[in-house]
Write an enzyme that holds these catalytic residues in place. Structure first.
Site, PDB file in Angstrom:
ATOM      1  N   SER A   5      20.410   1.160   1.156  1.00  0.00           N
ATOM      2  CA  SER A   5      21.610   1.866   1.584  1.00  0.00           C
ATOM      3  C   SER A   5      21.922   1.505   3.043  1.00  0.00           C
ATOM      4  CB  SER A   5      21.431   3.370   1.365  1.00  0.00           C
ATOM      5  OG  SER A   5      22.661   4.046   1.420  1.00  0.00           O
ATOM      6  N   ASP A  41      27.066   2.632  -9.154  1.00  0.00           N
ATOM      7  CA  ASP A  41      26.420   3.161  -7.955  1.00  0.00           C
ATOM      8  C   ASP A  41      26.966   4.543  -7.584  1.00  0.00           C
ATOM      9  OD1 ASP A  41      24.790   2.183  -5.298  1.00  0.00           O
ATOM     10  OD2 ASP A  41      26.509   3.432  -4.770  1.00  0.00           O
ATOM     11  N   HIS A  65      23.393   5.575  -7.206  1.00  0.00           N
ATOM     12  CA  HIS A  65      22.937   5.188  -5.870  1.00  0.00           C
ATOM     13  C   HIS A  65      21.553   5.724  -5.527  1.00  0.00           C
ATOM     14  CE1 HIS A  65      23.432   3.666  -1.824  1.00  0.00           C
ATOM     15  NE2 HIS A  65      23.044   4.839  -1.348  1.00  0.00           N
TER      16      HIS A  65
END
Length: 293
Positions: A103, A219, A274
């Site tokens: 991330s 995601d 995600h």
């Protein structure tokens, strides 16, 4: 063994390496890991343990810096401190190390490679990271619940907004003039603005053995998800894939060079939200471990 990277620990790293018996030197390169926004080193424990389970003897260094709310501090500040840790780890392993960022941590990791082109990172793995920027409501509401996407530029493209990590890579396709005027981070590391660091920013990436970009259409946070592979919106919010963007066509940071030399690897994986990229062991086994040689 997973090591937590703290300031005091780094100073002992070189001494420890020099005292390590020959038969205890790992057969795999050491791995440094950088966590995502609003989390900490513990969020990366599962992936660290999996690496060590599948690659016994691997030394894994999991940074504890900028955990929780401190992860919202300006990107350059984080790049400097974590970057010096990465250099110290690399100095202990002259044969080279591997670097993994998840991330926001993947964007930090990439910027570290550019800011410190003397690094000895061999393989860089970016796991669902906003490499081309971020423009999406769901991500925004995780941190700033009262803002809406269309007006977020009013905060982020200001001196106040640029004191946040998110503001540093907020890339509003409808306000590009303000993006270039106010953003203190992303247009620089993308070499969209020419500076005295332009050539070294490119050198820090082209020297890699591999750059691995992992992302996927489900995601749900990185927006557009193609940003994880350097794709991004145009002014109409139509996604322009990496190879069709100016950054690639003009080889601003070396993506085209890496691609030409078969050092740029893209993995698009559907069905992964995600917050599961670093917890799904199938992702680790299939798309991360093969590059940790």
């Amino acid at each position: 063994m997973t090591r937590r990277i703290s300031g005091s620990y780094i100073f002992l790293l070189l001494i420890e390496f020099l005292l390590l018996p020959k038969n205890e030197v790992a057969s795999y390169r050491a791995v440094a890991i950088i966590h995502g926004v609003l989390t900490g080193s513990d969020s990366m424990d599962e992936i660290s343990q999996r690496i060590q389970e599948k690659h016994p003897g691997t030394q894994v260094y999991n940074t504890v810096r900028y955990a929780g709310w401190s992860s919202l501090e300006p990107m350059w500040r984080q790049v400097e401190e974590i970057g010096n840790d990465i250099l110290a780890i690399g100095a202990a392993y002259p044969e080279g190390i591997n670097l993994l960022g998840y991330s926001q941590g993947g964007l930090l990791a990439r910027a570290i490679l550019q800011r410190f082109p003397q690094h000895n990172v061999k393989n860089f793995i970016s796991l669902s990271s906003p490499q081309a920027g971020q423009y999406g409501t769901r991500f925004l509401h995780l941190i700033f619940p009262d803002l809406v996407c269309s007006t977020a530029f009013e905060l982020f493209y200001s001196s106040v907004g640029q004191h946040t990590s998110v503001g540093n890579y907020w890339n509003d396709p409808h306000h590009q003039e303000l993006y270039y005027k106010y953003s203190r981070f992303l247009p620089f590391v993308n070499n969209e603005k020419i500076t005295s660091n332009t050539s070294t920013f490119k050198e820090g990436l082209t020297k890699l053995q591999r750059m691995v970009l992992i992302g996927g259409p489900d995601d749900g946070v990185i927006t557009p998800w193609q940003s994880s592979q350097f794709g991004y919106y145009n002014v109409n919010e139509t996604v322009v894939e990496m190879r069709d963007r100016d950054e690639y066509q003009n080889d601003l940071i070396g993506l085209k060079t890496l691609d030409k030399n078969k050092k740029l690897i893209l993995h698009t994986v559907p069905g992964i939200p995600h917050f599961m990229w670093h917890k799904n062991m199938s992702i680790v086994d299939e798309f991360i471990l093969p590059y940790l040689d």
